[in-house]
Design an enzyme around this catalytic site. Structure first.
Site, PDB file in Angstrom:
ATOM      1  CG  ASN A  36      83.620  58.868  76.420  1.00 26.61           C
ATOM      2  OD1 ASN A  36      83.111  59.887  75.970  1.00 26.61           O
ATOM      3  ND2 ASN A  36      84.029  58.773  77.668  1.00 26.61           N
ATOM      4  CG  HIS A 124      90.959  65.558  80.382  1.00 29.03           C
ATOM      5  ND1 HIS A 124      91.450  64.807  81.414  1.00 29.03           N
ATOM      6  CD2 HIS A 124      89.665  65.202  80.220  1.00 29.03           C
ATOM      7  CE1 HIS A 124      90.484  64.003  81.859  1.00 29.03           C
ATOM      8  NE2 HIS A 124      89.389  64.228  81.150  1.00 29.03           N
ATOM      9  CD  GLU A 168      92.074  67.468  75.564  1.00 27.44           C
ATOM     10  OE1 GLU A 168      91.024  67.065  75.036  1.00 27.44           O
ATOM     11  OE2 GLU A 168      92.125  67.928  76.713  1.00 27.44           O
ATOM     12  CB  SER A 172      86.284  65.811  75.836  1.00 24.60           C
ATOM     13  OG  SER A 172      86.618  66.697  76.872  1.00 24.60           O
ATOM     14  CG  ASP A 198      94.764  63.390  76.032  1.00 25.96           C
ATOM     15  OD1 ASP A 198      94.159  62.512  75.400  1.00 25.96           O
ATOM     16  OD2 ASP A 198      94.596  63.580  77.254  1.00 25.96           O
ATOM     17  CG  HIS A 201      87.643  62.561  73.267  1.00 22.17           C
ATOM     18  ND1 HIS A 201      86.569  61.916  73.824  1.00 22.17           N
ATOM     19  CD2 HIS A 201      88.233  63.259  74.268  1.00 22.17           C
ATOM     20  CE1 HIS A 201      86.491  62.230  75.113  1.00 22.17           C
ATOM     21  NE2 HIS A 201      87.492  63.037  75.402  1.00 22.17           N
ATOM     22  CE  LYS A 232      87.508  59.350  77.422  1.00 22.66           C
ATOM     23  NZ  LYS A 232      88.520  60.298  77.854  1.00 22.66           N
TER      24      LYS A 232
HETATM   25  C1  LIG Z   1      88.962  60.606  79.241  1.00 16.16           C
HETATM   26  C2  LIG Z   1      90.170  61.443  79.093  1.00 16.16           C
HETATM   27  C3  LIG Z   1      91.314  61.192  79.834  1.00 16.16           C
HETATM   28  C4  LIG Z   1      91.332  60.194  80.940  1.00 16.16           C
HETATM   29  O1  LIG Z   1      91.372  58.890  80.468  1.00 16.16           O
HETATM   30  P1  LIG Z   1      90.878  57.711  81.430  1.00 16.16           P
HETATM   31  O2  LIG Z   1      91.473  56.498  80.822  1.00 16.16           O
HETATM   32  O3  LIG Z   1      89.398  57.736  81.380  1.00 16.16           O
HETATM   33  O4  LIG Z   1      91.412  58.001  82.791  1.00 16.16           O
HETATM   34  C5  LIG Z   1      92.443  61.916  79.569  1.00 16.16           C
HETATM   35  N1  LIG Z   1      92.434  62.894  78.617  1.00 16.16           N
HETATM   36  C6  LIG Z   1      91.337  63.190  77.917  1.00 16.16           C
HETATM   37  C7  LIG Z   1      91.379  64.283  76.919  1.00 16.16           C
HETATM   38  C8  LIG Z   1      90.172  62.481  78.143  1.00 16.16           C
HETATM   39  O5  LIG Z   1      89.071  62.797  77.472  1.00 16.16           O
END
Ligand SMILES: *Cc1c(COP(=O)(O)O)cnc(C)c1O
Length: 376
Positions: A36, A124, A168, A172, A198, A201, A232
């Site tokens: 990522n 997620h 989101e 992802s 969220d 990404h 990421k």
């Molecule tokens: C990767 C991810 C998370 C978790 O984040 P980390 O810091 O890796 O624990 C949460 N939400 C989404 C949409 C993600 O892709």
């Protein structure tokens, strides 16, 4: 059944379905299309060395040695939160150990007895766990179908004090994006609607300053709970929320995955601050990444395979699990490290290769990637 017999049988079942996972070792000598590290910052030695060159004092510490409410609220943590709130133009920000911590803890801390959660079907796993822990009533809307979300709001919103819509900005597994203008427009019709977005990404990748899709679409003021992750595109570790000050104070008092865990090490927080400050000037990397994303998605569509990607994440859905495993092996022998994504991470029958692009990819490697895909 005996405990260990049951475990062995479960593993056998996974193996038969080509779903058994093992921890892969990091690829050597292959072009990595599975991380990522979207902006290529992890591989940017000059950036890393200039960070180390200016690192001094408390920022060099490798551990916070306690939780935030004891002695872990280091200067670096406070500065990062101030800088995040200033960048986003919000009253407050709060930093967490990871995105998983953030999403499993925020909802439980803020939900009341009459909170309804309305969530996208493909959010997620960390948000799903957060909803389970909060124990509130919840309904799911069809993936990325805000018309369906509206129907559910019309049906249910009036029965609750508030509705928390969780989604989101960039998904992802498909790399598709939420229409944030349409999302925030729902607030005009449903006054008790709150938005939880969220941007795991989206951060770093979208927006004039790299703050994410909400910045890009000019809707930051309408997002109540914006979660960004630092592991990421920002090539650090941890996560944050930007929100109103009262919401932050509730989290400090009530959020279990914030309270009962060791704070992030100052050195990581200092690196995050360093990257955050450099982010606005990385527009060229963002543009190149978007352009590669568009070209790769077009190449997938040219094979007659539907592809919803509108980002740096581009799936090539092949269907059966074993076909995805075979396709990954073909890319591997051509020098590309791309992993097959199988159920239960994605729906049954939609096993895929997931190309996770990075600005560190050379034009030559990207051209070769398109050739290998075409030849499959
Ligand atoms: C990767 C991810 C998370 C978790 O984040 P980390 O810091 O890796 O624990 C949460 N939400 C989404 C949409 C993600 O892709």
């Amino acid at each position: 059944m005996h405990f260990y017999d049951r475990l062995r049988e479960t593993l056998e079942g996974l193996r038969r379905g080509a779903c058994l996972r093992a921890l892969p070792s990091t690829p050597k000598g292959l072009v990595n299309l599975s991380s990522n590290d979207y902006l290529g910052l992890l591989e940017d030695e000059a950036l890393r060395e200039s960070f180390y060159a200016q690192l001094h004092g408390e920022a060099r510490l490798l551990s916070a040695a306690s939780s935030r409410l004891l002695t872990g609220s280091t200067e670096e943590a406070r500065l990062l939160e101030t800088e995040l709130a200033r960048a986003y133009g919000t009253e407050a920000a709060l930093v967490f150990g990871s995105g998983y911590h953030a999403n499993t803890g925020i909802l439980q801390a803020v939900a009341g007895p009459k909170t309804l959660v309305l969530a996208d079907k493909l959010i997620h796993a960390s948000m799903i766990d957060g909803i389970r822990l909060a124990g509130c009533d919840y309904v799911r809307f069809r993936h990325n179908d805000l018309g369906h979300a509206r129907v559910l709001l019309e049906r249910r919103a009036a029965d609750y004090d508030e509705v928390m819509l969780m989604t989101e900005s960039v998904f992802s597994m498909d790399g598709d994006r939420t229409d944030l203008k349409a999302l925030t427009a729902l607030k005009a019709d449903f006054p008790n609607l709150l938005l939880y977005l969220d941007e795991a990404h989206g951060v770093g990748v979208f927006g004039p300053n790299g703050l994410g899709c909400a910045e890009a679409e000019g809707v930051l003021g309408d997002i109540d709970i914006l979660v960004g992750t630092l592991g990421k595109a920002l090539s650090s570790t941890g996560a944050y929320v930007v929100c109103r000050a009262d919401l932050r104070d509730i989290l400090v008092n009530r959020m279990r995955p914030f309270i009962f865990t060791t704070a992030l090490p100052p050195v990581n927080l200092a690196w995050t601050r360093f990257v955050l400050a450099a982010l606005p000037a990385m527009a060229a990397r963002r543009e190149r990444l978007q352009s590669m994303g568009r070209r790769l998605a077009d190449a997938v569509r040219a094979k007659g395979v539907p592809c919803a990607s509108a980002s740096q994440i581009v799936p090539w859905t092949v269907g059966p699990n074993d076909a995805a495993v075979a396709a990954a092996a073909a890319f591997r022998s051509a020098g590309f490290y791309v992993l097959p994504i199988r159920p239960p991470t994605v729906p049954e029958g939609t096993a895929r290769l997931r190309f996770s692009l990075t600005a560190a990819l050379t034009e030559a490697d990207f051209g070769r990637l398109l050739e290998v895909l075409e030849a499959q």
